[in-house]
Design a protein around this motif. Sequence first.
Motif, short mmCIF file in Angstrom:
data_model
loop_
_atom_site.label_atom_id
_atom_site.label_comp_id
_atom_site.label_asym_id
_atom_site.label_seq_id
_atom_site.Cartn_x
_atom_site.Cartn_y
_atom_site.Cartn_z
N PHE A 139 75.96 83.47 -19.49
CA PHE A 139 77.26 83.31 -20.15
C PHE A 139 77.06 83.12 -21.66
CE2 PHE A 139 77.44 81.69 -15.87
CZ PHE A 139 78.62 82.16 -15.34
N ALA A 140 76.10 83.84 -22.23
CA ALA A 140 75.61 83.51 -23.57
C ALA A 140 76.33 84.26 -24.67
CB ALA A 140 74.12 83.81 -23.66
N ARG A 141 76.20 83.73 -25.88
CA ARG A 141 76.63 84.42 -27.09
C ARG A 141 75.59 85.44 -27.48
NH1 ARG A 141 77.90 79.06 -27.59
NH2 ARG A 141 80.12 78.59 -27.83
N GLY A 142 75.97 86.34 -28.36
CA GLY A 142 75.17 87.52 -28.66
C GLY A 142 73.71 87.34 -28.96
N GLY A 143 73.36 86.51 -29.94
CA GLY A 143 71.98 86.45 -30.39
C GLY A 143 71.16 85.34 -29.80
N GLU A 144 71.69 84.62 -28.82
CA GLU A 144 71.00 83.42 -28.32
C GLU A 144 69.76 83.74 -27.48
OE1 GLU A 144 74.99 80.58 -28.14
OE2 GLU A 144 74.10 81.35 -26.28
N GLY A 145 69.69 84.96 -26.95
CA GLY A 145 68.54 85.33 -26.13
C GLY A 145 67.23 85.28 -26.89
N LYS A 146 67.26 85.49 -28.20
CA LYS A 146 66.02 85.52 -28.99
C LYS A 146 65.33 84.17 -29.02
CE LYS A 146 65.84 84.98 -33.39
NZ LYS A 146 65.89 85.13 -34.86
N PHE A 147 66.03 83.09 -28.68
CA PHE A 147 65.46 81.75 -28.77
C PHE A 147 64.80 81.29 -27.47
CE2 PHE A 147 69.11 81.77 -31.77
CZ PHE A 147 68.38 81.70 -32.95
N GLN A 148 64.68 82.17 -26.49
CA GLN A 148 64.06 81.80 -25.22
C GLN A 148 62.56 81.56 -25.40
OE1 GLN A 148 65.38 81.46 -21.64
NE2 GLN A 148 66.70 80.67 -23.24
N GLU A 149 62.09 80.44 -24.84
CA GLU A 149 60.67 80.05 -24.92
C GLU A 149 60.07 80.07 -23.52
OE1 GLU A 149 58.85 79.05 -27.60
OE2 GLU A 149 60.41 79.08 -29.15
N LEU A 150 59.03 80.88 -23.34
CA LEU A 150 58.45 81.06 -22.00
C LEU A 150 57.83 79.79 -21.45
CD1 LEU A 150 56.72 84.52 -22.56
CD2 LEU A 150 58.74 84.08 -21.16
N HIS A 151 57.28 78.93 -22.31
CA HIS A 151 56.64 77.71 -21.81
C HIS A 151 57.66 76.67 -21.34
CE1 HIS A 151 57.59 76.59 -25.96
NE2 HIS A 151 57.50 75.34 -25.58
N GLU A 152 58.94 76.87 -21.70
CA GLU A 152 59.99 75.96 -21.24
C GLU A 152 60.51 76.34 -19.86
OE1 GLU A 152 61.83 74.61 -25.58
OE2 GLU A 152 62.85 76.13 -24.39
N TRP A 153 60.21 77.54 -19.40
CA TRP A 153 60.67 77.98 -18.09
C TRP A 153 59.85 77.29 -17.00
CZ3 TRP A 153 61.27 84.07 -18.29
CH2 TRP A 153 62.15 84.40 -19.31
N TYR A 154 60.46 77.09 -15.85
CA TYR A 154 59.71 76.57 -14.72
C TYR A 154 60.45 76.87 -13.42
CZ TYR A 154 62.98 72.58 -14.71
OH TYR A 154 64.11 71.80 -14.67
N TRP A 155 59.66 76.89 -12.33
CA TRP A 155 60.20 77.12 -11.00
C TRP A 155 60.52 75.78 -10.35
CZ3 TRP A 155 62.40 79.91 -7.42
CH2 TRP A 155 62.22 79.63 -6.07
N ASP A 156 61.77 75.61 -9.90
CA ASP A 156 62.17 74.39 -9.20
C ASP A 156 62.13 74.67 -7.70
OD1 ASP A 156 63.83 72.31 -7.97
OD2 ASP A 156 64.36 71.75 -10.03
N GLU A 157 61.11 74.15 -7.05
CA GLU A 157 60.89 74.43 -5.63
C GLU A 157 62.03 73.91 -4.77
OE1 GLU A 157 59.27 76.07 -2.43
OE2 GLU A 157 58.27 76.19 -4.38
N PHE A 158 62.56 72.74 -5.12
CA PHE A 158 63.63 72.15 -4.31
C PHE A 158 64.93 72.95 -4.42
CE2 PHE A 158 67.24 69.19 -3.88
CZ PHE A 158 67.03 68.76 -2.58
#
Length: 619
Positions: free
Chosen positions: A201-220
């Motif tokens: 549900f993002a605004r146009g340019g916000e995708g550029k700020f994604q950081e891969l090390h902040e991602w994680y898998w939530d098993e629960f």
Amino acid sequence: MAGEGGSGAARRLGQAPKTKQGLDVAMRIIIWYRKTQGLPEEVQPEEIAGENLENYMSRICVLFAGTPVPFKADVNLEPTTENKKRKVNPDCVLQYIGRHLTAIRHGVGKNHPDLKDLREKEFPKWWTAMRAQFKEESNRWMINSGGNYEFGCSEVKPLYSDLKGRGVDIVSIQKKLLREARGNNNNIRNMCLINMSHAAFARGGEGKFQELHEWYWDEFLGVVNTPWREIKTLDFYGMARVFNSESWGLDFYCTFGMYTMCGNGLWRTEGEVAKGLMNKAFPHLHTVGNERVSGIVNEALRSGLPECWTPNEKKKISTKSLRGGAITEAANHPQTDFFSITAASGHSTQSNLDSYLDRKNPLRTIPAVSALQGERDIFAKVVVPSLDALYAGLAVTDIGVVTSGVRRLLNCMFTINVPDYQEGGKNRVIVEISAASMLFHHPEINRIQGNIVSSALLNAARSANIQDPRYRHETPAGIIEIYSKLIRADFSRRKQESRVQSIASSGGSSAAQWSMVADILDGVNGIKSTLGDVVQEAASQRATIAMLEGQMHSLSASRKELKSKLSSMLKENASLKNDLHQSLNALHRYNPSIYQTPQRLHNGGSLLSSPFVPEPSVV
């Protein structure tokens, strides 16, 4: 023009003329407004009679509170200077609108009850309130737009996920981008960026700020959390990624897998690493301005539109179309509410709840994201495709062969040097889910003839030389198709279990729940059909193997028979050779001058030493 009906256009706008043509922005925006609204060139008394004057000015304010006006605009509200992004300050636009009201006051509306008794610098009370509202709305628009705006376009057309062929949607755009994707364009990368923005549900340019090390898998929770940043509002909140089983173009995991395989999504050059871009999801956008990123997404979206669309129609499609369509779809779901929508869209609840809620927890966003992904029950446990489906029912002796083949397949599919996503990294599971999603969607993707994703996947399968003891005589391409069916069947089974658990725990008996029960039954039938196909294929394989074994047995018997015949012929040949030698020796004794000895014959001589001449008879 568009004013009071006096001698000159500038006079009708209540402003001294700057040129004979009266070309100033204040006049042009009103000309443009009236033209786009299908109004006559001149303001007519009937238009502004009674309360219609307030309504007329309100409509102008509403439009221009969300419509940027370029610096030195022409009558089509297009920029006339080299700086195509420079726009007029909203306060100046408000002054232009005020001058139009002044022109009406001095012209066609001089006898209007709201205007006729006012002093020179006095305005109606409704105009004072309207000015304040305009400033508030224009400021909100500037924050929400994030620099993503189009001159001359006052309408934003929402983009919905999948209209099932009844119109232009994200699915049709993604398919067109994939069909035209090549190694020398950025279509695959843009497809991932479009999906990542739409599903958040993002605004146009916000995708550029994604950081891969902040991602994680939530098993629960069964989701990948990709925390989202809103630079304009300094907001940071969790964002769950829910698998979409209906369309690869709407699925985060599949499009991210495509980006990783065909767009070097998890590979960084030495230069990028040196610049600190190892963990940037889109390193190529790091030095690109936020407004330009919005422009890149806009261009990608419009390149996926039908060729018959006019430039003005295409302008109505932008990143705001993604956000508007996503919010509308999620809000239209029967199980969503105000709080679930704002949790995913990033909007404030305008209450004290904002300060108490844990905005970084992805659980808050699962309902709205699930609704956007077309889930009937947004409270059921989230299910994602899994490579574990490929190992179910394997003999212990075969597990090593299959796991080794799958590992080789992933290494051939993806070139990765981002540490967290390599084998053994904390986010390797995200790579595995993405691979499972690509296999899940492979039949649908492969229907797009000649697409580079299917080609890359099949080339990876051949390079990995994947083998499976269950399908010994299948080609790598055939094994990929079977693996797709296995993953689909496993996903469907676990999905139905999740729905049943959700219905059982709800304790209700609503129409929606009965509808879900019907869906479950359909799903069970689908699983049976898929499993039937797999079993049928296995039976076909067994029949083929049995036929080949029979042929091998027959060939073995024939080989023994031929070997026996060959032995007999060799013995017979040895006997004939011995007889020949004896005959030659006898002939040599009879007449040595005519015939060669067997020894000389063996050394290369001919049977006859000279032309045969019979000896004269002895009388």
